[in-house]
Design a protein around this motif. Structure first.
Motif, PDB file in Angstrom:
ATOM      1  N   SER A 168      39.514   5.664  43.900  1.00  0.00           N
ATOM      2  CA  SER A 168      39.883   5.222  45.246  1.00  0.00           C
ATOM      3  C   SER A 168      39.295   3.836  45.487  1.00  0.00           C
ATOM      4  N   VAL A 170      38.416   1.181  48.355  1.00  0.00           N
ATOM      5  CA  VAL A 170      38.177   1.107  49.796  1.00  0.00           C
ATOM      6  C   VAL A 170      37.911  -0.342  50.185  1.00  0.00           C
ATOM      7  N   LYS A 201      42.786   2.495  49.964  1.00  0.00           N
ATOM      8  CA  LYS A 201      42.376   2.708  51.353  1.00  0.00           C
ATOM      9  C   LYS A 201      42.061   1.339  51.949  1.00  0.00           C
ATOM     10  N   THR A 224      39.156   5.134  59.678  1.00  0.00           N
ATOM     11  CA  THR A 224      40.509   4.606  59.494  1.00  0.00           C
ATOM     12  C   THR A 224      41.049   3.931  60.751  1.00  0.00           C
TER      13      THR A 224
END
Length: 410
Positions: A168, A170, A201, A224
């Protein structure tokens, strides 16, 4: 004369090499906490198994022997006494110098997010030790978070592809490589990384790293904007910036600020016989500039006056997930007085930012054959107002001429 250079990366190696070229008889000592010479730019190739430690080395195998340079490796400089002209080393020894060049570079900055600084398996990607740790831990875990989508973060992601990991990425901004790319070229990479299984993300903020009872990571909590989300991870690679390695200067009279060591255009500090080069200054952290600063500092240490006039450092070349890209100078117009021309031909993209006959920035993706011409036009600030052809078709013959004595002129 006894010259000491601290640090074995681009600036330090460039510095000792130049010193030896200029003075065949001097005593030259290189001190480094690294036990290997390696390029930080390609550490991800070690993680991905494309290179071993030996092939990260950018010097000849017998570099130190051939240049008669004493290398004190695996040793850190703990402090400097600029009056006594001596260095206190981590092995307990004291090393004196006639002139010294400080090239200690920078270290990864771990932001003050809850859990990040306390957790195990939380690492930057700045040194070989970082890459070794990432490679070993990646064999034992399933979920990895890379925090930060700049060049280092993207390198880390690239190195982890194809290892069967859930990766992931970020990033606080709304695109990857925000300093190097525009929205179009960034989107190309985002699509490619998504196709390779990377969980992107973007536009989020890291709030907390959840740790187990042994301080091992379990999940990164991100905000978020519409709430929070937990991103599973057992390994966190932090690529949110660096801090110059200047702690050994504390207690000395050598000036440094929040960015790093303060040097002039000759590489000189405020103290006689003390010079600096590279990432320790915290002002232009790219390889070509570090090499050039090492050369300039070395020349001035020997009394050959040389100044840094070319600070054209905004050049980034990358070849990620099979897509070559280069950005030069400004990637976005500074204001409405600048013109932006874009040409898209299949997978090839060219964007040029110009004003009053001069080009200030460009991004090329796909076919990079035009990069050389654009680099020269931007770097030399060449006036193209009299060139009648398309801005995408200029060649060297349009601005590169020769005098009768075969001297090139612009």
């Amino acid at each position: 004369m006894k010259y000491v250079v601290i640090g074995a990366s681009a600036a330090g190696i460039s510095g000792v090499k130049t010193l030896r070229e200029l003075d065949k008889d001097a005593e030259i000592i290189l001190v480094s906490k690294d036990e290997n010479v390696y390029s930080r730019c390609i550490l991800h190739h070690y993680i991905s198994n494309h290179r071993d430690i030996e092939s990260l080395n950018f010097t000849d195998k017998k570099f130190f022997e051939d240049n008669n340079i004493t290398w004190i490796k695996g040793v850190e400089v703990k402090s400097i006494d600029d009056k006594a002209q001596s260095l206190e080393l981590s092995n307990g020894e004291t090393l004196t110098y006639d002139k010294v060049m400080l090239c200690t570079g920078a270290s990864a900055f771990i932001p003050p997010v809850e859990g990040l600084r306390e957790g195990n398996n939380v690492v930057g990607l700045r040194n070989l030790e970082d890459a070794v740790l990432i490679k070993e831990v990646a064999k034992k875990v399933k979920n990895v978070v890379v925090l930060g989508a700049g060049l280092v973060g993207i390198d880390a992601v690239s190195g982890l592809l194809g290892k069967g990991l859930n990766v992931s990425l970020v990033e606080m901004g709304n695109k990857i490589l925000p300093l190097q790319l525009d929205k179009y070229t960034s989107d190309v990479y985002q699509k490619k990384f998504s196709e390779n299984g990377v969980n992107l993300k973007l536009g989020v903020r890291a709030e907390k790293l959840i740790l187990d009872e042994n301080k091992n990571p379990k999940a990164l909590v991100i905000n978020t904007g519409n709430g929070t989300e937990e991103v599973p991870c057992e390994l966190v690679i932090v690529a949110t910036g660096v801090r110059s390695n200047t702690s050994f200067l504390e207690g000395s009279n050598i000036e440094f600020d929040k960015f790093g060591l303060i040097i002039d255009e000759k590489g000189k500090t405020n103290i006689e016989n003390v010079y600096g080069a590279g990432d320790i200054t915290g002002r232009n952290p790219i390889w070509p500039t570090a090499v050039k600063e090492g050369i300039i500092a070395a020349n001035n240490m020997l009394g050959n006056e040389m100044i840094m006039t070319d600070f054209f450092g905004s050049k980034n070349t990358m070849n990620l997930v099979g897509v070559p890209t280069m950005s030069l100078g400004d990637t976005e117009p500074k204001d409405e007085t600048y013109k932006v021309d874009v040409k898209i031909d299949g997978d090839n993209y060219k964007k040029i930012i110009h004003k009053d006959g001069r080009i200030y920035g460009a991004i090329i993706q796909g076919d990079l054959s035009y990069a050389g011409v654009l680099t020269q036009l931007i770097k030399e600030n060449i006036d193209i107002s009299r060139v009648t052809k398309s801005i995408f078709d200029i060649d060297y013959a349009d601005f590169f001429n020769m005098k009768e004595n075969f001297e090139f002129i612009y």
